[in-house]
Write an enzyme that holds these catalytic residues in place. Structure first.
Site, mmCIF file in Angstrom:
data_model
loop_
_atom_site.group_PDB
_atom_site.id
_atom_site.type_symbol
_atom_site.label_atom_id
_atom_site.label_comp_id
_atom_site.label_asym_id
_atom_site.label_seq_id
_atom_site.Cartn_x
_atom_site.Cartn_y
_atom_site.Cartn_z
ATOM 1 N N LYS A 1 0.924 -1.126 -0.088
ATOM 2 C CA LYS A 1 0.233 -0.101 0.204
ATOM 3 C C LYS A 1 0.764 1.088 0.066
ATOM 4 O O LYS A 1 0.095 2.358 -0.339
ATOM 5 C CB LYS A 1 -1.010 -0.062 1.251
ATOM 6 C CG LYS A 1 -0.343 -0.085 2.557
ATOM 7 C CD LYS A 1 -1.427 -0.036 3.782
ATOM 8 C CE LYS A 1 -0.871 0.044 5.075
ATOM 9 N NZ LYS A 1 -0.064 1.337 5.409
ATOM 10 N N ARG B 1 0.048 12.354 11.406
ATOM 11 C CA ARG B 1 1.334 11.339 10.589
ATOM 12 C C ARG B 1 2.224 10.826 11.649
ATOM 13 O O ARG B 1 2.191 11.188 12.760
ATOM 14 C CB ARG B 1 2.185 12.084 9.564
ATOM 15 C CG ARG B 1 1.454 12.536 8.539
ATOM 16 C CD ARG B 1 1.353 11.510 7.393
ATOM 17 N NE ARG B 1 2.628 11.187 7.212
ATOM 18 C CZ ARG B 1 3.744 11.598 6.541
ATOM 19 N NH1 ARG B 1 3.665 12.838 6.171
ATOM 20 N NH2 ARG B 1 4.839 10.979 6.458
ATOM 21 N N CYS C 1 -1.890 10.248 -4.887
ATOM 22 C CA CYS C 1 -1.969 10.124 -3.680
ATOM 23 C C CYS C 1 -2.967 10.756 -2.681
ATOM 24 O O CYS C 1 -2.921 10.427 -1.655
ATOM 25 C CB CYS C 1 -0.407 10.380 -2.803
ATOM 26 S SG CYS C 1 -0.060 12.110 -2.943
ATOM 27 N N ARG D 1 2.169 7.359 16.897
ATOM 28 C CA ARG D 1 0.847 7.617 16.551
ATOM 29 C C ARG D 1 -0.071 7.308 18.122
ATOM 30 O O ARG D 1 -0.760 7.874 18.285
ATOM 31 C CB ARG D 1 0.096 7.217 15.485
ATOM 32 C CG ARG D 1 0.281 8.125 14.270
ATOM 33 C CD ARG D 1 -0.448 7.658 12.999
ATOM 34 N NE ARG D 1 0.339 6.577 12.258
ATOM 35 C CZ ARG D 1 0.061 6.190 11.062
ATOM 36 N NH1 ARG D 1 -1.239 6.388 10.665
ATOM 37 N NH2 ARG D 1 0.651 5.278 10.328
ATOM 38 N N ARG E 1 -8.404 8.272 2.037
ATOM 39 C CA ARG E 1 -9.282 6.915 1.891
ATOM 40 C C ARG E 1 -10.027 6.887 3.115
ATOM 41 O O ARG E 1 -11.307 6.786 3.166
ATOM 42 C CB ARG E 1 -8.447 5.821 1.617
ATOM 43 C CG ARG E 1 -9.483 4.424 1.715
ATOM 44 C CD ARG E 1 -8.428 3.204 1.855
ATOM 45 N NE ARG E 1 -7.369 3.283 2.725
ATOM 46 C CZ ARG E 1 -7.670 2.674 3.730
ATOM 47 N NH1 ARG E 1 -9.003 2.005 4.126
ATOM 48 N NH2 ARG E 1 -6.893 2.541 4.758
ATOM 49 N N ARG E 2 -9.448 6.819 4.168
ATOM 50 C CA ARG E 2 -10.261 6.733 5.593
ATOM 51 C C ARG E 2 -10.978 7.935 5.745
ATOM 52 O O ARG E 2 -12.181 7.822 6.283
ATOM 53 C CB ARG E 2 -9.249 6.507 6.915
ATOM 54 C CG ARG E 2 -8.608 5.000 6.715
ATOM 55 C CD ARG E 2 -7.264 5.316 7.658
ATOM 56 N NE ARG E 2 -6.716 3.801 7.918
ATOM 57 C CZ ARG E 2 -5.525 3.653 8.174
ATOM 58 N NH1 ARG E 2 -4.700 4.528 8.372
ATOM 59 N NH2 ARG E 2 -5.192 2.398 8.292
#
Length: 317
Positions: A83, A159, A252, A165, A141-142
């Protein structure tokens, strides 16, 4: 292999990447006892950059330095999450994919901070979160799918590697995060998962859960060594997904989601969606075929007929 030679493996220096390399080294050792390997860590431009990936030219920011090391001969093998490998253009000239490891879980997970009363598997869901909950994610996408299904939640740019995170989550910078199930499993933190999102709630990214091994084109020594690690069905599934992405020419900043599975009769199923950034437009296609390239091409063509080109080009990049 007789008289094995050293295989130098280039990888990002994050805990996730190094965990992935440990898997490759273990599988290589099992397939070819005595094979010597060495890890060459890299901190890529994508790792150093805290802003939007589009400003660095997209997902290639996570692979560019390692590609260069492969071509220069500084390393012999690279381990990538599929991915993270750009799908709108071929792999760099002079390199090739040599093996696809057996696919891990391709779903996304909701994670709540340590100490939250619902921070356990089955304890809380996205639907349970109150309006205004800050969801840490920089994935377009999310974000698009959150906007479509949970518009009351607030995505926050977020990020960093998975460990950092999680640390920011626990420090209160956001109220929840979305991460890949496979990534949390690889770094031994699957116990942090609050909810595993089914593919209808959050359709995966192309190549989710798949590790690919890249080497110099024609390097028969390395190709022979890693060939035993290739999983045929993962190769077929990922090829269909990446062909879809290639035909769509998504950048992207394109919210494109897709996943392929293998049916009991050997056919491939490919489900794909293209979203507008705000989640208000959703294009959907689902087809079956035995040929991975043909399937990816056909599903992309169906989405293009629905207007995917216009949706993708309407998003700044």
């Amino acid at each position: 292999m007789s008289d094995p030679q050293l295989i130098r493996i280039g990888a990002r220096s994050s805990p996730m990447s190094l965990a992935q390399v440990r898997r490759v080294r273990a599988e290589l050792a099992a397939a070819h006892p005595g094979t010597a390997t060495e890890v060459v860590p890299f901190t890529t431009s994508g790792d150093r950059w805290s802003g939007a990936l589009v400003e660095l030219g997209g997902k290639g920011a996570f692979t560019r330095e390692i590609d260069e090391a492969l071509l220069s001969g500084a390393v012999d093998l690279a381990v990538h999450c599929v991915k993270d490998v750009p799908g709108d253009r071929p792999v760099p000239a002079g390199t090739q994919f040599a093996a696809y490891l057996k696919r891990d879980d391709l779903r996304d997970a909701l994670v709540l901070p340590v100490g939250h009363p619902g921070a356990r598997l089955g304890g809380a869901t996205l639907a349970d979160l109150p309006a205004g909950t800050r969801i840490g994610t920089s994935s377009v996408r999310r974000i698009a799918q959150l906007a479509q299904r949970y518009p009351e939640l607030e995505p926050v740019p977020f990020r960093g590697n998975a460990n950092s995170r999680l640390a920011k989550l626990d420090a209160g910078e956001v109220d929840a995060v979305l991460l890949a199930v496979s990534g949390l499993e690889r770094i031994g933190l699957a116990d942090r998962i609050t909810q595993i999102l089914d593919v209808e709630q959050m359709m995966p990214a192309v190549g989710s859960g798949t590790l690919v091994l890249q080497c110099r084109a024609g390097d028969e020594r390395v190709i022979e060594a890693v060939g035993a690690l290739n999983d045929a069905e993962t190769y077929r599934q990922t090829t269909a997904e990446r062909m879809l992405l290639h035909v769509l020419q998504g950048h992207c900043n394109s919210p494109i989601a897709a996943y392929a599975t293998t049916e009991f009769d050997g056919r491939l199923s490919l489900r794909a969606r293209v979203f507008s950034a705000d989640g208000k437009t959703v294009l959907d296609a689902h087809e079956w075929d035995r040929n991975a390239h043909a399937l990816g091409t056909s599903v992309a063509a169906t989405l293009l007929r629905q207007g995917a080109h216009e949706v993708i080009n309407a998003i700044p990049h």
